[in-house]
Design a protein around this motif. Structure first.
Motif, short mmCIF file in Angstrom:
data_model
loop_
_atom_site.label_atom_id
_atom_site.label_comp_id
_atom_site.label_asym_id
_atom_site.label_seq_id
_atom_site.Cartn_x
_atom_site.Cartn_y
_atom_site.Cartn_z
N ASP A 446 0.82 -1.18 0.04
CA ASP A 446 0.13 -0.13 0.00
C ASP A 446 1.07 1.30 0.07
N PRO A 670 -10.60 2.88 2.32
CA PRO A 670 -10.35 1.66 1.26
C PRO A 670 -10.96 0.60 1.46
N ARG A 677 -7.27 2.65 -4.46
CA ARG A 677 -8.71 3.27 -4.65
C ARG A 677 -9.08 3.50 -3.27
N TYR A 678 -9.97 4.55 -2.88
CA TYR A 678 -10.74 4.84 -1.63
C TYR A 678 -12.05 4.90 -2.21
N HIS A 730 -15.74 6.37 -5.75
CA HIS A 730 -14.59 6.12 -5.43
C HIS A 730 -13.53 7.03 -5.98
N HIS A 733 -5.93 7.69 -4.80
CA HIS A 733 -5.06 8.25 -4.09
C HIS A 733 -4.24 9.39 -4.66
#
Length: 757
Positions: A446, A670, A677-678, A730, A733
């Motif tokens: 991440d 997330p 992707r959030y 969505h 970042h």
């Protein structure tokens, strides 16, 4: 333009450290208890936590529970929100009067020991401060902390025999096994406490915590009448948690030899005391530096941080540190309760991973040797299985340097220890092996994917690969035994993470291999039952219980297959297909939330009290029903988080429970750390501004503005990113790191056309 953010108070003024400060199993309705936070003084990610301790044994990792009616003393180290049998709680300081007592005594009879009743209504805590009135001897105790040191101020009554005493043996989950203390001069003592698995501690010794706490302590009144007490602990006595709690052991401590005037002593169970006469309301102070390296390190830590006796000055500086740290996120709107819950949650996300190096950068390495951190700060307490989900992703946005430090700490530990794999739950260099999965691989992937890369990437990759090969689904493509479902799903996710990292590093063969292994979750899905099911070593299915997928512990850890089965973050579309398609999954998921109790406490459906389901509310975004993500996240924020001692429905888990709230109340979370992707959801506040670190981000700040927002208007109608219409539920970042504003138009009814792909 970002919105103007203003609050009537500073962020630290909204912090209530008592939120979650209970271990009560009765209130929780489950053996895991409640939040298990501590209310004492700390600094952001600091090494010292100066906090009251109400209990030594049991499953009480913080050493404190709000409903307890007596205090044993005030310790310089604590753990926040952990289950299992706790650790730390070292260097326990207690002010007393009258005859010296060498044992804490039992809560029901505090007069038989040095513990004291206290005035609950006079107990105060804020960010960096704790104060309480000890009623047995009428002493006010106050404390504040610096990063590597702390200072206590005691207001005594008039008494010819007032005292400060320090239990050097004390440890939350057992005892330190060896201590040494020496009087340096007429104001100073120094020494250490060695803590090994033989003395219980983390997991009652099963967590393998093995560390030494060094101290350098000074008193504002001279040591004219001081001494040591020493209990004779027979060599053949076991010293685990249950042994320490036994009447036999406590009686032995109670008859410890008191040695007035002794200037230096080593032993198995020591304490130190200094006595003096006091006038009414006389203030006597004590300060100490702590180190995990050496007495010299402890001395340097104290001298660097607390030079004089200005208690109020130290407290003001600590409050300023908290305002700076909490100022990473500014909010506008919300109720007073919501603002207190938010900043208290943000505060709790900044306890760990704490610094464990001294002010000069020296730390104790995994090889038992002293090292110096040059390009990062060595950190400790990595509760991996919990924190990879929300806590570390939150820090990737607001404290990326902390994430970078943590990765360096895990990688250098794997190197120094010779283990060459990444620990899943680390405490002071211990490979405790607590919980499951390979969370460090998730955290590294991440971070790297989000541009946090100031570590030895090739070494980190090698250790990550070793970790996956050592703990994984193996040649069968699934795990067997009592945790078959949980292990298979968690390992499949982190195998996917390694594949993602390999791809980013241009390791094509590995990328193909491990990405493919990410699909191994399918190997424990029984189509005849239409759900995940544990398997035996020979490949057969384990017997299907009467409760079916609802059975707690059926192939799972701290969950049921119904709860754990949603954990396929790396391939949500594939999971939905496997489960029977969108309509079937939507109905199932809706029931999963509808059947959760109003108070969101421990239950068989959406169990927010524990981590396996923390990503599940955001699955509605994948099902084409983002308004249900918006509905349920607002519900969880309102029903599972409160400005009260019982304001967390489950263990805080080293920042995870609070980080979930911080992210979701901001409108983001997330599903799959390792992806950039959030999910976008309904923010609790009218405006949230996240300050970005220029070392890791192009932009200065990212704001989320919710126009026409309220408890009723919780549904997103339209969205604009930097002034342009935005149709997705969505966000990447990179868009956050670039800075700017996400504007959300809110309404009372769902817009079923927005966010649909």
């Amino acid at each position: 333009m970002a919105p103007f953010i203003s609050l009537a108070q500073q962020p630290a003024d909204y912090v209530n450290p008592f939120i979650g400060a209970s271990t009560s199993t009765g209130a929780a309705g489950i053996y895991h208890g409640l939040g298990k936070t501590f209310p004492g003084a700390a600094t952001p990610f600091g090494m010292v936590q100066l906090s009251p301790n109400t209990i030594t044994g049991g499953d009480n990792g913080s050493g404190y529970s709000y409903e307890h009616t007596t205090i044993e003393g005030f310790a310089f180290t604590q753990m926040s929100g952990i289950g299992w049998y706790g650790d730390l709680g070292n260097f326990l300081v207690m002010p007393t009067t009258g005859p010296l007592q060498t044992v804490a005594g039992k809560p029901e009879h505090p007069e038989e020991g040095y513990r004291s009743t206290y005035a609950k209504e006079e107990e105060k805590a804020s960010a960096g401060y704790y104060g309480v009135k000890l009623t047995e001897h009428n002493i006010k105790a106050e404390m504040t902390a610096a990063p590597h040191s702390g200072i206590l101020r005691f207001t005594f009554p008039a008494n010819q025999q007032s005292r400060i005493q320090i239990d050097l043996a004390r440890r939350v989950g057992g005892t330190s096994v060896w201590q040494e203390v020496k009087v340096i001069d007429d104001h100073t003592i120094a020494g250490y406490m060695r803590c090994t698995p033989d003395g219980g501690g983390w997991g009652n010794g099963d967590g393998k915590a093995n560390y030494t706490v060094y101290f350098y302590a000074q008193f504002s009144k001279p040591l004219r009448k001081s001494g040591v007490w020493s209990a004779d602990i027979p060599d053949d006595w076991s010293r685990k948690r249950e042994d320490i709690e036994s009447d036999r052991y406590q009686q032995q401590i109670g008859k410890a030899a008191v040695l007035p005037g002794v200037k230096e002593k080593a032993g198995k169970h020591l304490g130190f005391y200094t006595e003096f006469a006091t006038t009414a309301n006389e203030k006597v102070l004590m300060k100490a530096g702590i180190s995990f390296v050496s007495i010299d390190g402890a001395k340097a830590n104290l001298q660097a941080e607390i030079k004089g006796w200005d208690f109020d000055g130290v407290q003001q500086h600590t409050t300023a540190l908290w305002n700076q740290a909490l100022g990473k996120i500014a909010i506008k709107g919300g109720t007073e309760e919501e603002r207190k819950v938010f900043y208290s949650a943000l505060y709790h996300t900044m306890i760990d991973p704490r610094q464990c190096a001294d002010v000069d950068g020296k730390y104790m390495g995994g090889d038992g040797k002293v090292h110096t951190d040059k390009n990062f700060r060595r950190r400790t307490i990595f509760s991996g299985w919990d924190v990879f989900r929300s806590q570390m992703p939150l820090q990737t946005i607001i404290n990326p340097a902390v994430v970078n430090d943590e990765i360096n700490s895990l990688v250098t530990l794997a190197d120094e220890s010779g283990n060459h794999y990444l620990e899943r739950w680390e405490i002071l260099n211990a490979y405790s092996g607590c919980m499951i999965g390979n969370p460090a691989v998730s955290v590294i992937t991440d971070a790297y994917a989000k541009g946090i890369r100031n570590f030895d990437v090739q070494k980190a990759y090698g250790f990550a690969k070793n970790t996956i090969e050592k703990f994984g689904n193996g040649s069968k493509g699934y795990s067997t035994g009592g945790l078959s479902v949980s292990l298979t799903l968690e390992y499949a996710y982190t195998e996917w993470c390694l594949g993602r990292l390999a791809g980013l590093l241009n390791k094509r063969e590995d990328a193909q291999t491990y990405t493919a292994r990410g699909a191994n979750y399918r190997n424990v899905f029984d189509s005849s039952k239409a759900w995940f099911r544990p398997r035996n070593d020979d490949g057969s299915w384990q017997a299907w219980p009467e409760e079916g997928r609802m059975r707690q512990g059926y192939g799972t850890i701290e969950s049921s297959p119904y709860q754990q089965g949603w954990f396929v973050p790396q391939d949500v579309p594939g999971m939905i297909t496997l489960m029977g398609g969108k309509e079937k999954v939507l109905a199932d998921l809706t029931a999963f939330f509808d059947k959760a109790p109003e108070n969101m406490m421990w239950n068989d459906y959406y169990n927010h009290a524990n981590e396996p389901v923390h990503h599940v509310p955001f699955l509605f975004n994948y099902l084409g029903t983002p308004w249900l993500t918006q509905k349920w996240t607002r519900d969880i924020c309102a029903r599972a988080y409160h400005n009260s001692v019982e304001g967390l429905v489950g263990n805080e888990d080293v920042g995870q429970m609070s980080a979930w709230y911080v992210l979701v109340a901001s409108g983001l979370h997330p599903v799959c750390p390792g992806s950039n992707r959030y999910e976008i959801t309904s923010p609790v506040f009218d405006a949230i501004t996240l300050k970005l670190d220029p070392t890791y981000a192009k932009g200065k700040q990212f704001s989320i503005v919710a126009r026409n927002n309220s408890a009723t208007n919780r549904y997103i109608q339209k969205a604009w990113l930097n002034g342009k219409p935005y149709k997705y539920a969505h966000i990447d970042h990179a868009d956050i790191a670039s800075g700017g504003t996400l504007l959300l138009e809110m309404g009372a009814t769902p817009n079923k056309d927005w966010g649909i792909e």
